[in-house]
Design an enzyme around this catalytic site. Structure first.
Site, PDB file in Angstrom:
ATOM      1  N   ASP A  21      -2.328   2.700  -1.624  1.00  0.00           N
ATOM      2  CA  ASP A  21      -1.171   3.572  -1.600  1.00  0.00           C
ATOM      3  C   ASP A  21      -0.572   3.569  -3.007  1.00  0.00           C
ATOM      4  OD1 ASP A  21       0.945   5.161  -0.637  1.00  0.00           O
ATOM      5  OD2 ASP A  21       2.172   3.388  -0.298  1.00  0.00           O
TER       6      ASP A  21
ATOM      7  N   ASP B 140       2.041  -0.871   1.137  1.00  0.00           N
ATOM      8  CA  ASP B 140       3.289  -1.619   1.300  1.00  0.00           C
ATOM      9  C   ASP B 140       3.816  -1.547   2.715  1.00  0.00           C
ATOM     10  OD1 ASP B 140       3.995   1.007   1.333  1.00  0.00           O
ATOM     11  OD2 ASP B 140       5.659   0.845  -0.072  1.00  0.00           O
TER      12      ASP B 140
ATOM     13  N   ASP C  68       1.558   3.193   6.322  1.00  0.00           N
ATOM     14  CA  ASP C  68       0.176   2.816   6.074  1.00  0.00           C
ATOM     15  C   ASP C  68      -0.411   1.971   7.202  1.00  0.00           C
ATOM     16  OD1 ASP C  68       0.302   4.033   3.583  1.00  0.00           O
ATOM     17  OD2 ASP C  68       1.018   2.218   2.605  1.00  0.00           O
TER      18      ASP C  68
END
Length: 1443
Positions: free
Chosen positions: A651, A1064, A1068
């Site tokens: 990410d 993080d 996700d």
């Protein structure tokens, strides 16, 4: 009453071992026994003449022959393949429920309003019709596709196919009815065989079921066997209890619709009563038998038909409805069932590993190896107890984390009362503004009031989220069958387990007509914040998260599969030794019973009981080292997989870059010039802009102060980090609900005087620092005429907020300015999205140029726009549609944010690049910003060409869309839309220019930056070859939704990558769990479900996980080879001694196993990971050429030394043949003494040989405990050889041998070490390479030539011919059709493919070679799935043979 069948002691845990492979945490759920109907009591069944309606719905059921028409990847099951991955079912039934048979709503409750011309039919805040509230589940994911049965073909109602959308997995249900006679025969056979048949039935449940039960229709099934997509079986008992309620209260209307294949559909059943409810629970999901469709269905998707409007919902339910729904849905508690100590003990003891140990100990006791058997018993018992304690501790921790009970204020049966949260059922109304309620105990929707919640439990991001009341239209369109709540509905949805930051009651309505029953229903009381319960228990979103942790996707790592195969090979060796020994014993006239015992003893020697435990030692050390680095692992099996990662996805925001964004400045439009003005880095500069920018500068400031999600809590500002930075830049003050909050630069003194304007009408007010406050009378009566007065009392009230919607990529607010007529609209969002809703004449001429500049330099850009609505009043503002607000806007300017890289990002990316591990960025940010950040951190080399897609016709949902791939620096350079190779036209154009030499050199040195809409279209509609080409060449995937991130990971895995994902936690979670190795940088509860969690907030943990994974994988191989060779050494010694019916003594076995093997095996795996990542990945293939060459070679070497010593000792002048005594052990002898003394050195030197150092582990010398223990054992063994005391010789049953012969034994041990080390380091790698070349040569001669595909560009004279088979055979050939990324270069892949050593040269500059490598089976994999993929991608390569 529930008719609970009595438990069968023999079959009650028949399938436990299958469940245990999923998780020990499964507890007793789904562990009831399989029973005959006679033991189940009186259970009325519905008539079996009903036929199957084959109902299909989201998360629905597929039966029998219909299911067999699906195609999917082959699995080991009796039902044929069922899925077609090329077809996607996007049907989503959101129809309005019209059968409200108990609807108490009447027209008197409608509000009359004079502003009907502005009234939306529901007052909904959602997107326009072009952006529906409910969106179908992400296309392209695993979805069943409905197929019709042949005419006259009756469906097989014994087998049922179910698709679980939450887990994205397919289940097969098979109904069984037990045959009582056969069951009793089985019981008798179990007794007669001493339980052996029971164990076989437990380990082979299919055979057990085939004998004792028969398949039957689901309506008659006593038990259901559930098989998942991974071939794991679990049996569930079908319970029956009296219900007596309407069938519509159990199943939704969509679950009872008539299907086209159902010729015997009885419509009366769909509206009748359900007398008896038949159900079973699988992994905490309840499946209830539907007599209309003749199948079991989930009840978690049920929605009350009365939930058609908010007024109906506010009335709550009565006691009778609560009792019915408790019966259907169970208690509202996420309670993980714990197995009792007895259940865990039985489950452990009946595992094949421990059964083998029990068999071995029994055999040793018969042979009178009492001490040895006793020690092994103690060790095994301690191992079992340790496992039990750890399992119970894990279960307790999981249960404490998941179980939550609190008191809730519930409105039931016309009264408010406090109840335990476990008593909540769907339809209950509870008060969210209750001060005692801090965490939502269930899934619900907000009916009135507003609240701010922390959803980090779900998203992993601790950002406050605002919730607003549900509207009638949104309530009607709420579809609980969707796996994920759409973002448009999520703003009304309250998720179980999320924390309440603030909750406020809604404003009291003065327009409702008073009814006599209103007081009873409580609607005429003081305002409250109300919520409706829609899902409870494990049906909630938190329950689904807990289930994913309890039942993770099973590990299919090749190393574990090969290890069991290798154990089978060892067992085969033991069987051969068994036959040879038996012949020899017959020749020596050994008693039959002793002959059998000694022959069976060979099996316990060749297959060491400690082998599985030894293989996990390296993993345990790796987990401990990761923990010291603040990296925590909840899935130990994933550690070894981390060593095989060849593609790492990241990410961007919060992972590669810093969490916070700093405002670089704002840029307004100069009206006179028609272009952007200068970049203003301070808010004070907005006051000093030229007159041509004054109006838009002021409006831009107002937009920044009002168009955000910032809230005030206890004087502090909370909200999205970007919004907080933007508001902090303005230095304005925000007040909400009478509590003022300000930026740090403003004093508190001026903000504690009043509640701002309009009390309950305007909840949020902003004003500049130092401005005076006012009351409502000032707003209504004063009309300033001078600017100074206006500034003194400047205040902006936020009347209504349209929250950010990811599909629209923007948010907007309706704002009332003090002393101004009408209202103003302010909108901010992605610059690409704003061009469609702004007036073209308001956009500056250099809009695209400025945007491109900022994004290419890595800045994040937000665009702002406005418009005035002078005729808009408060009432109309609450009813105006979003599309009316967000149209015909005047563009104001840009807000530029600076997102800095984390200090460790660039070094980690460089490390991964040097290790030839592919890196992919997967972000929701702008594609140009992502490209800039990628080049800044080194993820993309600055010299590489980058191409981005653009739709020139259609969009992501149109099959016939056309996409052009353009170079970001030069639009003349494009890619062919099918092959994704440079087009002939651009090649010709560039060949005439000065850039031609550079471009031809870099033709294959390019990368793709894919946008989310293009990715969606490619997955859904593009040819498979083009999709795979995009996956191989794509370095950046921008504007990706959470589901698309998840899908990207799955697509990369489908073409053979071992994928890691680091994020993080914010959005996700799906990708983290789908990846082979997920590493979360967040400690939120949702992110904990990832295999790895790092407390350090940078990607340095990625390198550490890969390093430890490689070290653990190599250690597992070393320990496995060591234990295998230890067994073979002992097997060789015993086999030679069996020549005269001798054997090793009891204490000789003890010394070898406890004094030598145990400490060596433990500390051998303690060597730490090498600090530098090697370009080669360690092998995960136990049957690879390198591993087999090494193992077989070492076996031959040790066998030659033992056989040589055996022959030498028998030719010594002092040698005396052993005296054979029939029926005795015959331990003492010169052969026994000599072989034992040599073998104790062989066990030690083999450990030294197999202690692998660089490039995956540090040198052996760094493992000091191992070095000290090995040295100590060598000294102790040498003293036993050279200077044994009298008691030691008697204790070890050794004979005296001459000192010179002792020295010979030591010399042979030293020579063995020298030869073994030389062979392992030099000879065997070369030999493995030669063997590989011979095998390739044989394959080359035997394989038929494949057709060549020749494509000649019209502008070139060079013809390139690509032959598929030769590309696969030549490991260092650059693939012309795929470029540098897709070439086959095994030197950068697994180390065992060619037996290449550390000195093997590495070709190229990037490791994206796995795509071609899959064509020949990936990294040496021989399983069926990879073989299937190999065939697919051979065809793909043929499709993509371009020049």
């Amino acid at each position: 009453m529930v008719n609970n069948p009595s438990h069968d002691p023999l079959s009650s845990r028949l399938f436990d071992h299958n469940g245990d492979t999923v998780s020990q945490a499964q507890g007793t759920q789904g562990r009831a026994s399989l029973l005959p109907s006679s033991q189940q009591g009186s259970q009325p069944y519905l008539p079996s003449t009903f036929t199957d309606s084959h109902h299909h719905y989201d998360g629905s059921i597929y039966n029998g022959q219909e299911a067999s028409s699906f195609t999917r990847a082959p699995t080991f099951r009796s039902v044929s393949s069922r899925f077609n991955l090329n077809e996607v079912d996007n049907d989503n039934d959101n129809s309005n429920n019209s059968n409200n048979h108990n609807n108490n709503y009447d027209e008197d409750n409608h509000e009359d309003d004079e502003d009907d011309d502005y009234q939306d039919d529901d007052g909904d805040d959602a997107a326009s019709a072009t952006q529906p509230i409910l969106q179908t589940k992400t296309a392209g994911r695993l979805r069943p596709v409905k197929r019709s049965l042949a005419k006259g073909q009756r469906p097989d109602r014994c087998v049922q196919q179910v698709y679980l959308e939450e887990e994205d997995i397919e289940l097969t249900f098979t109904g069984y009815r037990f045959l009582q006679t056969r069951l009793y025969i089985y019981y008798l056979a179990c007794v007669l065989t001493g339980g052996i048949l029971f164990l076989l039935g437990r380990w082979m449940p299919q055979r057990y079921l085939a004998f004792v039960a028969e398949k039957c229709e689901m309506s008659q099934a006593e038990s259901v066997v559930v098989e998942d997509a991974y071939g794991q079986l679990v049996t569930e008992v079908v319970f029956t209890k009296y219900y007596g309620g309407p069938i519509s209260s159990v199943f939704s209307p969509e679950q009872m619709e008539k299907q086209e294949d159902d010729e015997e559909f009885d419509e009366a059943l769909s509206s009748g009563m359900l007398h008896d409810m038949r159900y079973f629970d699988y992994q905490y999901i309840r499946f209830i038998y539907n007599p209309v469709t003749h199948s079991f269905m989930q009840n978690s998707k049920w929605k009350d038909p009365e939930w058609s409007n908010v007024v109906n919902c506010e009335r709550g339910i009565g006691r009778e409805a609560q009792q019915e729904r408790t019966m259907v849905f169970g208690q509202n508690v996420i309670d993980v069932k714990e197995k009792s100590v007895g259940q865990l003990l039985v489950g452990e003891v009946l595992h094949p590993f421990y059964i083998f140990q029990v068999f071995s100990m029994a055999l040793w006791l018969v042979e009178e190896y009492i001490y040895y058997a006793g020690c092994i018993f103690v060790i095994s018992t301690l191992s079992v107890l340790t496992e039990l304690i750890e399992t119970k501790r894990t279960m307790k921790r999981m249960r404490n984390m998941s179980k939550f009970v609190c008191n809730v204020k519930v409105y039931r049966s016309g009264r408010w009362r406090y109840l335990g949260s476990e008593e909540l059922v769907p339809g209950d109304v509870f008060e969210v503004t209750d001060s005692d309620l801090s965490v939502f105990p269930c899934d619900g929707v907000l009916l009135s009031g507003d609240c701010i919640v922390n959803e980090s439990m779900l998203t992993g991001e601790s950002v406050p989220v605002s919730k607003i009341p549900m509207t009638d239209k949104a309530l009607r369109q709420l579809d609980l069958s969707l796996a994920n709540i759409p973002s448009d509905l999520a703003r009304h949805f309250l998720f179980s387990g999320t924390k309440i930051i603030r909750a406020r009651p809604g404003a009291a309505s003065t327009k409702k007509q008073t009814r006599t029953d209103d007081v009873d229903y409580g609607v005429n009381q003081a305002p409250r914040g109300l919520a409706l319960v829609v899902r409870t228990g494990f049906n909630t979103t938190k329950g689904s998260l807990i289930r994913s942790m309890l039942f993770p996707k099973p590990n299919d790592f090749q190393f574990y599969r090969d290890s069991f195969r290798f154990i089978g090979i060892l067992a085969g060796i033991a069987f051969c030794g068994f036959l040879v020994s038996t012949v020899n014993f017959i020749r020596m006239d050994v008693p039959f019973n002793l002959m059998i015992i000694k022959a069976l003893d060979l099996i316990t020697i060749v297959v060491p009981p400690a082998l599985p435990a030894t293989m996990s030692i390296g993993t345990s050390f790796a987990i401990a080292r990761l923990k010291r680095s603040n990296i925590y692992c909840i899935s130990p099996t994933r550690v070894n997989i981390g060593g095989k990662i060849n593609c790492m996805c990241f990410d961007k925001t919060g992972t590669l870059t810093e969490d916070g964004l700093d405002v670089l400045g704002v840029q307004c439009v100069d009206v006179e010039a028609g272009r952007f003005g200068a970049l203003l880095s301070r808010v004070e500069d907005l006051r000093a802009v030229p007159d041509s920018m004054q109006e838009k500068g002021t409006s831009l400031l107002f937009a920044m102060t009002t168009c955000h999600s910032v809230k005030s809590l206890n004087g502090e500002l909370i909200g999205d980090p970007l919004d907080l930075k933007m508001f902090d830049f303005t230095q304005w003050v925000l007040e909400e609900g009478g509590l003022g909050a300000r930026t740090s630069s403003v004093s508190e003194a001026a903000h504690n005087q009043s509640k701002g304007i309009a009390g309950g009408i305007v909840s949020t007010v902003v004003r500049p620092p130092g401005a005076k406050q006012f009351n409502l009378n000032d707003v209504l009566t004063h009309h300033p005429t001078e600017m100074s007065e206006s500034e003194t009392f400047l205040e902006l009230g936020i009347i209504r907020c349209f929250e950010f919607v990811s599909s629209l990529r923007r948010m907007s607010v309706i704002v009332k300015k003090l002393h101004s007529p009408g209202m103003d609209i302010y909108v901010k969002g992605a610059p690409e999205a704003m061009t469609d809703i702004c007036l073209k004449e308001s956009l500056p001429s250099d809009y695209g140029e400025r945007l491109s500049y900022y994004t290419q330099h890595g800045y994040r850009v937000i665009a702002c726009a406005t418009k005035s609505m002078p005729n808009l009043n408060f009432v109309r503002a609450q009813r105006v549609k979003r599309e009316q607000v967000e149209s015909d806007l005047t563009f104001l300017g840009l807000i530029v944010f600076e997102n800095k890289l984390k200090p460790t990002t660039a070094p980690v990316i460089a490390t991964l690049s040097n290790a030839h591990i592919r890196q992919v960025m997967c972000t929701g940010d702008n594609v140009l910003t992502a490209i800039s950040v990628s080049k800044e951190c080194g993820l993309i080399q600055s010299s590489r060409e980058v191409y981005t897609p653009r739709f020139i016709m259609g969009n992501s949902t149109t099959e016939n869309s056309r996409i052009v791939w353009e170079n970001i620096d030069d639009g003349r350079k494009t890619l062919d839309p099918m092959s994704l190779m440079p087009t002939a036209s651009s090649f010709e154009t560039m060949s005439r220019g000065q850039d031609f030499p550079r471009y031809t050199h870099l033709m294959n040195e390019y990368a793709l930056a894919v946008t989310g809409d293009c990715f969606r279209w490619m997955v859904d509609f593009a040819p498979k070859a083009t999709l795979h080409r995009m996956l191989v060449k794509g370095q950046i995937f921008a504007r990706m939704s959470p589901d698309e991130k998840h899908e990207l990971v799955e697509n990369l895995q489908s073409i053979g990558y071992c994928v890691g994902f680091c994020g993080d936690g914010a959005n996700d979670c799906g990708a983290l769990k789908a990846a082979d190795v997920g590493i979360s940088l967040s400690e939120a509860e949702a992110s904990v479900a990832a295999p790895f969690t790092s407390r350090s907030n940078d990607i340095g943990c990625v390198v550490k996980v890969i390093q430890e994974g490689r070290a653990a994988l190599v250690t597992s191989f070393s320990c496995f080879k060591y234990m295998a060779l230890y067994s073979i050494i002992q097997f060789t010694t015993v086999s030679l001694l069996y020549a005269f019916a001798s054997n090793l003594g009891d204490f000789q076995f003890l010394y070898i196993d406890l004094a030598l093997i145990l400490p060596i095996a433990v500390f051998m795996g303690r060597t730490e990971a090498f600090p530098v990542l090697s370009p080669k990945r360690p092998t995960a293939n136990l049957v690879s050429k390198k591993v087999l060459t090494s193992l077989i070679g070492q076996i031959l070497i040790q066998g030659c030394f033992q056989a040589t010593l055996f022959i030498i000792v028998r030719h010594q002048p002092w040698y005396k043949p052993p005296k054979y005594e029939r029926g005795e052990k015959n331990i003492e002898g010169y052969e026994n003494t000599s072989l034992f003394l040599l073998s104790i050195f062989q066990y030690l030197l083999v450990a030294i040989v197999f202690s692998v150092g660089p490039p995956y582990r540090k040198p052996m010398s760094s493992n000091r405990p191992f070095v000290f223990i090995t040295a100590g054992l060598v000294v102790m063994s040498a003293s036993i050889v050279l200077f044994p005391s009298g008691w030691l010789k008697s204790f070890m049953q050794l004979l005296d041998i001459p000192f010179g012969f002792k020295l010979l034994i030591l010399m042979m041990a030293g020579l063995h070490l020298l030869i073994a080390l030389t062979s392992e380091r030099v000879v065997f790698p070369i030999l493995a390479t030669k063997i590989g070349q011979v095998i390739q040569s044989i394959r080359k001669r035997s394989s038929p030539p494949s057709s060549s595909v020749t494509t000649t560009p019209p502008t070139t004279t060079t013809t390139t011919t690509t032959r598929l088979s030769s590309s696969q055979r030549d490991p260092h050939r650059r693939s012309a059709q795929y470029g540098d990324e897709a070439r086959i270069d095994v030197g950068e892949g697994d180390e065992d493919e060619q037996g290449s050593g550390p000195g093997t040269p590495l070709m190229g500059s990037h490791p994206q070679n796995l795509f071609d490598q899959i064509g020949r089976g990936g990294s040496g994999s021989v399983d069926k799935e990879v073989a299937r993929k190999g065939k697919i991608y051979k065809a793909v390569q043929e499709e993509m043979s371009f020049t």
